[in-house]
Design an enzyme around this catalytic site. Structure first.
Site, mmCIF file in Angstrom:
data_model
loop_
_atom_site.group_PDB
_atom_site.id
_atom_site.type_symbol
_atom_site.label_atom_id
_atom_site.label_comp_id
_atom_site.label_asym_id
_atom_site.label_seq_id
_atom_site.Cartn_x
_atom_site.Cartn_y
_atom_site.Cartn_z
ATOM 1 N N HIS A 16 11.915 63.337 -3.099
ATOM 2 C CA HIS A 16 13.326 63.616 -3.393
ATOM 3 C C HIS A 16 13.556 63.868 -4.879
ATOM 4 O O HIS A 16 14.471 63.291 -5.481
ATOM 5 C CB HIS A 16 14.209 62.474 -2.900
ATOM 6 C CG HIS A 16 15.518 62.935 -2.341
ATOM 7 N ND1 HIS A 16 16.384 63.744 -3.041
ATOM 8 C CD2 HIS A 16 16.110 62.720 -1.131
ATOM 9 C CE1 HIS A 16 17.452 63.983 -2.313
ATOM 10 N NE2 HIS A 16 17.309 63.379 -1.137
ATOM 11 N N GLU A 44 13.390 69.517 -0.208
ATOM 12 C CA GLU A 44 12.730 68.429 0.506
ATOM 13 C C GLU A 44 12.027 68.943 1.765
ATOM 14 O O GLU A 44 12.673 69.373 2.712
ATOM 15 C CB GLU A 44 13.766 67.378 0.900
ATOM 16 C CG GLU A 44 14.646 66.897 -0.240
ATOM 17 C CD GLU A 44 15.929 66.294 0.278
ATOM 18 O OE1 GLU A 44 15.859 65.356 1.098
ATOM 19 O OE2 GLU A 44 17.015 66.764 -0.118
ATOM 20 N N ASP A 50 23.712 71.252 1.514
ATOM 21 C CA ASP A 50 23.059 70.031 1.988
ATOM 22 C C ASP A 50 22.601 70.315 3.411
ATOM 23 O O ASP A 50 23.075 69.711 4.370
ATOM 24 C CB ASP A 50 24.016 68.835 1.934
ATOM 25 C CG ASP A 50 23.307 67.498 2.178
ATOM 26 O OD1 ASP A 50 22.074 67.510 2.334
ATOM 27 O OD2 ASP A 50 23.982 66.455 2.210
ATOM 28 N N ARG A 55 18.645 62.406 8.185
ATOM 29 C CA ARG A 55 19.565 61.646 9.032
ATOM 30 C C ARG A 55 19.115 61.565 10.486
ATOM 31 O O ARG A 55 18.520 62.508 11.016
ATOM 32 C CB ARG A 55 20.961 62.280 8.979
ATOM 33 C CG ARG A 55 21.587 62.191 7.599
ATOM 34 C CD ARG A 55 22.922 62.920 7.552
ATOM 35 N NE ARG A 55 23.559 62.689 6.245
ATOM 36 C CZ ARG A 55 23.331 63.422 5.162
ATOM 37 N NH1 ARG A 55 22.491 64.440 5.224
ATOM 38 N NH2 ARG A 55 23.932 63.144 4.019
#
Length: 395
Positions: A219, A360, A291, A116
């Site tokens: 991913h 990741e 996350d 992000r």
């Protein structure tokens, strides 16, 4: 990290009809993972798309489509020698390309910027750039940029493919200046290679004609048991990190780096994900699981194990290595919820919440807006290089 459902602001991708021979095949030549390559043989974005298969002599098979540079299946032997597919995905190109009804980042080579960027904005050399915003959150006026723009990011672009040999696939993409708001025309190469010790080795290289930012990753969603219809709570996770980047309610880093000590973020001693994934700890509760970005102790040394995952059911053990400073651990929090429980995936299976773990490699999220973190800036004359490797064995 968070599935893209609900973050896509709308882009239909026209899927061409499969070749006539696909429909007429009575006995298709299936991969070890059970895929029919004919279901990936089509044309998208005026480019050919197909399924490429990498194999070694020790029972490892990796199937990759050049649509989004996606790993579709990854087969390794379990403790009994049984071939086991350990990643999530679809078994046809039509579902991958349908970004409205089955949006996903399964197995993709993410670019130009993984993770992000706050409000989709960053400033470089005195110029502020507004990126495509595709990651809204209820109660937040900000809309972040996630995975380079989501539906119009590299995960949904067709790469030019060259199968170098039975174990190596080279994928190339050219992203134009201004694409999704990013500056600079970038030529990027993702190379997937498998080795004889059952390692999936991934390198990302890129050059640019003007200053830009880049932060690529893979991913894959891993469930090492091979049981993709039940939560992966018994998967044993290890992360070689003393700290993590705190995230706000929109999963955006606050700028604080916090210790894992005494929190459910501590995986320095391997333990089952299910032991802590439903914790009331504010970071875990807000994300409905994990996350988050962990700040790796390996500090760019890709000869050291930065993370690992183990399934006691299958005995499959995966060790991860990277030259990047961080790893995002995402526990499939949005699988199997909000209508996703009805989407049929690979080989007719439906995935539940927390079925998998993503590991990741990356620069820290929102790094363009944090001058004290490792920089994602790439200038003309420089070469971006990122490396991640996933080594499989049994124990």
């Amino acid at each position: 990290m968070k599935n893209l459902k609900g973050s896509i602001l709308g882009m239909g991708v026209a899927v061409a009809m499969f070749t006539a021979c696909a429909g007429g095949q009575q006995n298709p030549q299936l991969t070890v993972s059970g895929l029919d390559p004919a279901k990936f043989d089509t044309t998208l974005q005026d480019k050919p798309v197909k399924l490429y298969t990498l194999k070694n002599q020790n029972g490892m098979e990796v199937c990759i489509t050049n649509y989004g540079g996606r790993v579709v299946s990854l087969v390794v032997p379990d403790k009994d020698g049984k071939p086991t597919d350990v990643v999530l995905g679809f078994d046809n190109i039509a579902q991958y390309a349908d970004t409205l009804n089955s949006p996903t980042d399964y197995g993709s080579s993410v670019g130009r910027y993984a993770n992000r960027i706050c409000d989709g904005k960053f400033t470089l050399n005195g110029v502020t750039y507004q990126l495509r915003q595709n990651d809204p959150h209820e109660g937040d006026t900000r809309i972040h940029s996630l995975h380079g723009g989501g539906a119009t990011g590299w995960m949904n672009k067709v790469y030019d493919a060259e199968q170098v040999d039975d174990k190596t696939l080279k994928l190339t993409i050219v992203a134009e200046d201004g694409e999704n708001g990013f500056p600079g025309t970038v030529t990027a190469i993702t190379t997937y290679k498998i080795t004889d010790d059952n390692t999936l080795d991934i390198t990302w290289e890129a050059t640019t004609d003007k200053p830009t930012i880049i932060n690529q990753t893979n991913h894959n969603y891993y469930n090492l048991s091979g049981d993709l219809e039940n939560p992966g709570y018994d998967q044993v996770l290890y992360v070689n990190a003393d700290n993590f980047t705190e995230a706000d309610f929109s999963y955006m880093p606050t700028g604080k780096i916090l210790p894992v000590e005494g929190t459910p973020m501590d995986f320095r001693t391997p333990h089952a994900v299910g032991d802590s994934i439903k914790s009331e700890y504010y970071q875990v509760k807000n994300a409905h699981g994990y996350d988050h970005n962990w700040c790796l102790n390996t500090k760019g040394d890709d000869t050291q194990v930065c993370a690992s995952l183990y399934s006691p059911k299958s005995g499959i053990f995966m060790e991860m290595y990277t030259n990047e400073p961080g790893v995002q651990v995402y526990s499939g929090n949005f699988q199997g919820v909000g209508g996703e429980e009805n989407i049929v995936r690979k080989l007719g299976k439906k995935y539940p919440q927390h079925v998998s773990i993503c590991l990741e490699s990356q620069k820290y999220p929102d790094s363009p807006n944090h001058a004290d973190w490792a920089s994602p800036v790439l200038n003309p004359g420089e070469k971006y290089f990122s490396h991640a490797a996933y080594k499989f064995s049994t124990k």
